[in-house]
Design a protein around this motif. Sequence first.
Motif, PDB file in Angstrom:
ATOM      1  N   LEU A 129      50.902  39.610  84.076  1.00  0.00           N
ATOM      2  CA  LEU A 129      49.953  39.687  82.963  1.00  0.00           C
ATOM      3  C   LEU A 129      50.730  40.140  81.744  1.00  0.00           C
ATOM      4  O   LEU A 129      51.556  41.050  81.838  1.00  0.00           O
ATOM      5  N   GLY A 130      50.476  39.497  80.602  1.00  0.00           N
ATOM      6  CA  GLY A 130      51.202  39.902  79.393  1.00  0.00           C
ATOM      7  C   GLY A 130      50.452  39.491  78.141  1.00  0.00           C
ATOM      8  O   GLY A 130      49.352  38.932  78.206  1.00  0.00           O
ATOM      9  N   LEU A 131      51.070  39.792  76.993  1.00  0.00           N
ATOM     10  CA  LEU A 131      50.500  39.415  75.695  1.00  0.00           C
ATOM     11  C   LEU A 131      51.449  38.441  75.026  1.00  0.00           C
ATOM     12  O   LEU A 131      52.661  38.662  75.015  1.00  0.00           O
ATOM     13  N   ARG A 132      50.891  37.373  74.476  1.00  0.00           N
ATOM     14  CA  ARG A 132      51.707  36.443  73.702  1.00  0.00           C
ATOM     15  C   ARG A 132      50.873  35.905  72.546  1.00  0.00           C
ATOM     16  O   ARG A 132      49.749  35.473  72.752  1.00  0.00           O
ATOM     17  N   ASN A 133      51.442  35.961  71.356  1.00  0.00           N
ATOM     18  CA  ASN A 133      50.761  35.430  70.165  1.00  0.00           C
ATOM     19  C   ASN A 133      49.335  35.943  70.034  1.00  0.00           C
ATOM     20  O   ASN A 133      48.418  35.194  69.711  1.00  0.00           O
ATOM     21  N   GLY A 134      49.154  37.228  70.325  1.00  0.00           N
ATOM     22  CA  GLY A 134      47.839  37.836  70.142  1.00  0.00           C
ATOM     23  C   GLY A 134      46.821  37.493  71.211  1.00  0.00           C
ATOM     24  O   GLY A 134      45.645  37.812  71.072  1.00  0.00           O
ATOM     25  N   ARG A 135      47.272  36.831  72.307  1.00  0.00           N
ATOM     26  CA  ARG A 135      46.359  36.465  73.402  1.00  0.00           C
ATOM     27  C   ARG A 135      46.850  37.091  74.704  1.00  0.00           C
ATOM     28  O   ARG A 135      48.035  37.346  74.857  1.00  0.00           O
ATOM     29  N   VAL A 136      45.925  37.268  75.634  1.00  0.00           N
ATOM     30  CA  VAL A 136      46.290  37.750  76.967  1.00  0.00           C
ATOM     31  C   VAL A 136      46.670  36.548  77.827  1.00  0.00           C
ATOM     32  O   VAL A 136      45.959  35.538  77.831  1.00  0.00           O
ATOM     33  N   VAL A 137      47.792  36.630  78.532  1.00  0.00           N
ATOM     34  CA  VAL A 137      48.240  35.548  79.409  1.00  0.00           C
ATOM     35  C   VAL A 137      48.307  36.082  80.845  1.00  0.00           C
ATOM     36  O   VAL A 137      48.985  37.074  81.115  1.00  0.00           O
ATOM     37  N   TYR A 138      47.597  35.425  81.749  1.00  0.00           N
ATOM     38  CA  TYR A 138      47.580  35.811  83.175  1.00  0.00           C
ATOM     39  C   TYR A 138      48.133  34.617  83.941  1.00  0.00           C
ATOM     40  O   TYR A 138      47.638  33.497  83.795  1.00  0.00           O
ATOM     41  N   SER A 139      49.199  34.826  84.724  1.00  0.00           N
ATOM     42  CA  SER A 139      49.722  33.694  85.483  1.00  0.00           C
ATOM     43  C   SER A 139      50.181  34.131  86.870  1.00  0.00           C
ATOM     44  O   SER A 139      50.512  35.292  87.096  1.00  0.00           O
ATOM     45  N   TYR A 140      50.149  33.183  87.799  1.00  0.00           N
ATOM     46  CA  TYR A 140      50.591  33.457  89.166  1.00  0.00           C
ATOM     47  C   TYR A 140      51.109  32.171  89.776  1.00  0.00           C
ATOM     48  O   TYR A 140      50.803  31.061  89.322  1.00  0.00           O
TER      49      TYR A 140
END
Length: 340
Positions: A129-140
């Motif tokens: 889980l992280g932040l990129r360009n002001g958005r939350v990004v969830y990946s698996y």
Amino acid sequence: SDAENWFCECPKLYSGKLCQFASCDENPCGNGATCFPKSRQDAVCLCPYGRSGILCSDAINISQPHFSGTDVFGYTSFLAYSAIPNIIFYYEFRLKFQLANHQSALQDNLIFFTGQKGQGLNGDDFLELGLRNGRVVYSYNLGSGTAAIISKPLDLTLGIHVIHLGRCFQKGWLKVDDQKNRTVTSPGRLVGLNVFSQFYLGGYDEYTPELLPKGSRFKNSFQGCIFDIQVRTSVNQEFKSPGTPEGHPNSGRSVGQCKYSPCSLIKCRNGGKCIESGSTVYCDCLTGWKGAFCTETLSVCEPEHNPPHLCKQGGTCVPLPKGYTCHCPLGTTGAYCEQG
């Protein structure tokens, strides 16, 4: 070549024939801190979890961890918890966070990560889980391809953000603040998440970046506070804090308590500036001063002095009340021993 006819060209902050001398040799830092040579005489202590102060000798109680991002020495602040058990087929996470500033939402900041010990290749399982360009990004990745959900841009007028996310077999979902729930299904046929690494919060230690999957690029650690993080691995379970015992990290670095400033306790002298990075704190001295609190004068002859002295060809720099002079070795002459 003659055995004695060689020397090492030392990087900054190291000296000696084998570049073996550095200010961290006499490691002044306590309690398992990471020592970093700020200059040949001075070290900075990057404090481990639960410690603060110039030599990391002060115990601090952390209920809401504050992460300081990546410091000027290239180290990230982080907490590492024991691997989360029974995460294979089902998990749910809840957490809240507060950004240090609006800029920090745009810098590819890692919120949490766990993965296989692998090389971050496409086949390696991971959850992040992280932040990129002001958005939350969830990946698996369950081993047969990456699934990713990207939220709408965060409302930066909110002081505290709330994230709720989960996965059941291939299907994942993410809910951020009062945005609509978003879902995704991971590609391929695999349905289980097999991860062995610790659970990293806010950042990672130096040995972890190769764990981070190639596509992730969350190279910066989080800037701000992350709190109330909880997880459960079945629908009927209570939510619990990560760690063994519960809520206790195995390790961490430069993590402070939210809204608490270690610089409030430290007075740098002679125009020095107090720099804080989570629980790590040090004085950045003006030219001519050194020492933990910038109280020692830096001689014009010392290697850190800016500008450096001009004695050439092995000439010895000797400080005078005003300026310096060069004592020249046999066979050289001139104000700076520059002539044969």
